[in-house]
Design a protein around this motif. Sequence first.
Motif, PDB file in Angstrom:
ATOM      1  N   ILE A  38       0.868  -1.174   0.000  1.00 29.15           N
ATOM      2  CA  ILE A  38       0.000   0.000   0.000  1.00 29.15           C
ATOM      3  C   ILE A  38       0.900   1.216   0.000  1.00 29.15           C
ATOM      4  O   ILE A  38       1.676   1.419   0.909  1.00 29.15           O
ATOM      5  CB  ILE A  38      -0.895   0.021   1.244  1.00 29.15           C
ATOM      6  N   GLY A  39       0.803   2.008  -1.007  1.00 28.68           N
ATOM      7  CA  GLY A  39       1.705   3.147  -1.035  1.00 28.68           C
ATOM      8  C   GLY A  39       1.305   4.170  -2.062  1.00 28.68           C
ATOM      9  O   GLY A  39       0.265   4.109  -2.679  1.00 28.68           O
ATOM     10  N   GLY A  40       2.187   5.079  -2.304  1.00 32.03           N
ATOM     11  CA  GLY A  40       1.964   6.188  -3.203  1.00 32.03           C
ATOM     12  C   GLY A  40       2.847   7.319  -2.748  1.00 32.03           C
ATOM     13  O   GLY A  40       3.630   7.175  -1.818  1.00 32.03           O
ATOM     14  N   THR A  41       2.732   8.441  -3.401  1.00 34.24           N
ATOM     15  CA  THR A  41       3.525   9.594  -2.983  1.00 34.24           C
ATOM     16  C   THR A  41       2.635  10.805  -2.908  1.00 34.24           C
ATOM     17  O   THR A  41       1.631  10.922  -3.613  1.00 34.24           O
ATOM     18  CB  THR A  41       4.676   9.881  -3.976  1.00 34.24           C
ATOM     19  N   GLU A  42       2.993  11.698  -2.032  1.00 32.29           N
ATOM     20  CA  GLU A  42       2.323  12.983  -1.913  1.00 32.29           C
ATOM     21  C   GLU A  42       3.357  14.078  -2.064  1.00 32.29           C
ATOM     22  O   GLU A  42       4.376  14.064  -1.371  1.00 32.29           O
ATOM     23  CB  GLU A  42       1.632  13.114  -0.556  1.00 32.29           C
ATOM     24  N   THR A  43       3.121  14.996  -2.956  1.00 30.25           N
ATOM     25  CA  THR A  43       4.056  16.081  -3.173  1.00 30.25           C
ATOM     26  C   THR A  43       3.780  17.205  -2.198  1.00 30.25           C
ATOM     27  O   THR A  43       2.642  17.643  -2.059  1.00 30.25           O
ATOM     28  CB  THR A  43       3.932  16.616  -4.615  1.00 30.25           C
ATOM     29  N   PRO A  44       4.786  17.678  -1.472  1.00 29.18           N
ATOM     30  CA  PRO A  44       4.570  18.789  -0.538  1.00 29.18           C
ATOM     31  C   PRO A  44       4.062  20.021  -1.250  1.00 29.18           C
ATOM     32  O   PRO A  44       4.398  20.281  -2.415  1.00 29.18           O
ATOM     33  CB  PRO A  44       5.969  19.023   0.057  1.00 29.18           C
ATOM     34  N   ALA A  45       3.217  20.779  -0.546  1.00 29.50           N
ATOM     35  CA  ALA A  45       2.649  21.991  -1.135  1.00 29.50           C
ATOM     36  C   ALA A  45       3.664  23.117  -1.065  1.00 29.50           C
ATOM     37  O   ALA A  45       3.662  23.944  -0.168  1.00 29.50           O
ATOM     38  CB  ALA A  45       1.373  22.387  -0.392  1.00 29.50           C
ATOM     39  N   THR A  46       4.585  23.145  -2.037  1.00 27.13           N
ATOM     40  CA  THR A  46       5.592  24.193  -2.074  1.00 27.13           C
ATOM     41  C   THR A  46       5.485  24.950  -3.388  1.00 27.13           C
ATOM     42  O   THR A  46       4.947  24.457  -4.378  1.00 27.13           O
ATOM     43  CB  THR A  46       7.007  23.609  -1.953  1.00 27.13           C
TER      44      THR A  46
ATOM     45  N   ALA B 124      11.639   2.837   7.258  1.00 29.29           N
ATOM     46  CA  ALA B 124      11.533   2.441   5.850  1.00 29.29           C
ATOM     47  C   ALA B 124      12.015   3.558   4.930  1.00 29.29           C
ATOM     48  O   ALA B 124      11.979   4.732   5.296  1.00 29.29           O
ATOM     49  CB  ALA B 124      10.085   2.088   5.525  1.00 29.29           C
ATOM     50  N   PRO B 125      12.467   3.199   3.719  1.00 27.92           N
ATOM     51  CA  PRO B 125      12.886   4.224   2.754  1.00 27.92           C
ATOM     52  C   PRO B 125      11.711   5.089   2.318  1.00 27.92           C
ATOM     53  O   PRO B 125      10.555   4.665   2.381  1.00 27.92           O
ATOM     54  CB  PRO B 125      13.436   3.399   1.584  1.00 27.92           C
ATOM     55  N   GLY B 126      12.019   6.287   1.869  1.00 28.56           N
ATOM     56  CA  GLY B 126      10.996   7.173   1.346  1.00 28.56           C
ATOM     57  C   GLY B 126      10.768   6.939  -0.135  1.00 28.56           C
ATOM     58  O   GLY B 126      11.058   5.866  -0.669  1.00 28.56           O
TER      59      GLY B 126
ATOM     60  N   PRO C 191       8.933  14.376  -2.501  1.00 31.50           N
ATOM     61  CA  PRO C 191       7.590  13.873  -2.185  1.00 31.50           C
ATOM     62  C   PRO C 191       7.622  12.864  -1.045  1.00 31.50           C
ATOM     63  O   PRO C 191       8.604  12.153  -0.846  1.00 31.50           O
ATOM     64  CB  PRO C 191       7.152  13.210  -3.501  1.00 31.50           C
ATOM     65  N   VAL C 192       6.542  12.822  -0.308  1.00 30.84           N
ATOM     66  CA  VAL C 192       6.409  11.909   0.821  1.00 30.84           C
ATOM     67  C   VAL C 192       5.712  10.636   0.365  1.00 30.84           C
ATOM     68  O   VAL C 192       4.694  10.694  -0.328  1.00 30.84           O
ATOM     69  CB  VAL C 192       5.600  12.583   1.957  1.00 30.84           C
ATOM     70  N   ARG C 193       6.271   9.493   0.742  1.00 32.53           N
ATOM     71  CA  ARG C 193       5.641   8.213   0.394  1.00 32.53           C
ATOM     72  C   ARG C 193       4.510   7.949   1.368  1.00 32.53           C
ATOM     73  O   ARG C 193       4.707   7.930   2.574  1.00 32.53           O
ATOM     74  CB  ARG C 193       6.655   7.072   0.437  1.00 32.53           C
ATOM     75  N   ARG C 194       3.315   7.727   0.841  1.00 34.21           N
ATOM     76  CA  ARG C 194       2.154   7.494   1.688  1.00 34.21           C
ATOM     77  C   ARG C 194       1.898   6.007   1.842  1.00 34.21           C
ATOM     78  O   ARG C 194       1.887   5.260   0.860  1.00 34.21           O
ATOM     79  CB  ARG C 194       0.914   8.165   1.098  1.00 34.21           C
TER      80      ARG C 194
ATOM     81  N   ILE D 275       5.869   8.909   4.831  1.00 28.19           N
ATOM     82  CA  ILE D 275       7.264   8.574   5.099  1.00 28.19           C
ATOM     83  C   ILE D 275       8.161   9.473   4.258  1.00 28.19           C
ATOM     84  O   ILE D 275       8.243   9.317   3.035  1.00 28.19           O
ATOM     85  CB  ILE D 275       7.556   7.101   4.772  1.00 28.19           C
ATOM     86  N   PRO D 276       8.850  10.436   4.877  1.00 32.99           N
ATOM     87  CA  PRO D 276       9.783  11.286   4.124  1.00 32.99           C
ATOM     88  C   PRO D 276      11.007  10.479   3.704  1.00 32.99           C
ATOM     89  O   PRO D 276      11.262   9.382   4.216  1.00 32.99           O
ATOM     90  CB  PRO D 276      10.168  12.381   5.136  1.00 32.99           C
ATOM     91  N   THR D 277      11.780  11.032   2.800  1.00 33.54           N
ATOM     92  CA  THR D 277      13.033  10.389   2.412  1.00 33.54           C
ATOM     93  C   THR D 277      14.014  10.444   3.586  1.00 33.54           C
ATOM     94  O   THR D 277      13.849  11.234   4.515  1.00 33.54           O
ATOM     95  CB  THR D 277      13.661  11.089   1.204  1.00 33.54           C
TER      96      THR D 277
END
Length: 259
Positions: free
Chosen positions: A1-9, A45-47, A80-83, A98-100
């Motif tokens: 179960i995962g994915g990535t979320e890009t920070p709002a920058t 865990a890795p990001g 991006p943060v791994r969700r 999970i950040p890098t």
Amino acid sequence: IGGTETPATTGTSETPADDDGLMDKVCDPANIQAALAHVMRNKGAPGADGMAVEDLPAHLETHWPDIRARLLAGTYRPQPVRRVEIPKPGGGVRKLGIPTALDRLIQQAVLQVLQPRWDGTFSDHSFGFRPGRSAHQAVAIAQSHIEQGYGIVVDIDLEKFFYADDCNIYVRSLRAGQRVMESITAFLTRKLKLKVNPEKSAVGKPSKRKFLGFSFLVCRVVVKWKTRRRRFAQLASRGVPPALAAPAAGSSRGPWRLS
């Protein structure tokens, strides 16, 4: 179960916090070395980039000058943060980001500089994620309140609020507890825009409620607290030691050192 979320920058540069030299303190070799030791000690865990924390020393040996320059210039952008979603014991899932490994290092370095500045402004009754404080201390304080005759607890749980969402307020009567629950709920929802979880929040006797995985047994004037064996089994299955004490100090792995 995962994915990535890009920070709002945004794509624009931020003004570095150089008026007080905060970023210089963040990038100080001793501070970064301490942050590296902390991150490697915690593992994790890795990001999104797949880098393991064990690879950080080699990565920093090559890329630290550039990373430091971007931090001081205010142009550094987190990745991006791994969700991920982990199951809850009572059903449903808990969403985690999970950040890098590199971003965890920088976050820890920033925390080490800022935390001494703001920690003194916290309530003395706050025990969540603070240096020198633990869940065991919070439970001991709760035990003391019960022994002093505060036999009703206002047990509040914030909905979808992961980082320190358990709050207990001890009063002497059920009527007082209901009044406090109403006023605190109104303050949290209207003033702070938070949502109280009605299914996990209640007013009642401490022996009927759970606080940080512990329950209280009231025997005359003696109050004891215990935890369920199932709770320890859940912690063990996730690789978490039962003890809630802070990890012992250690040093970073690998030959890399800041100069």
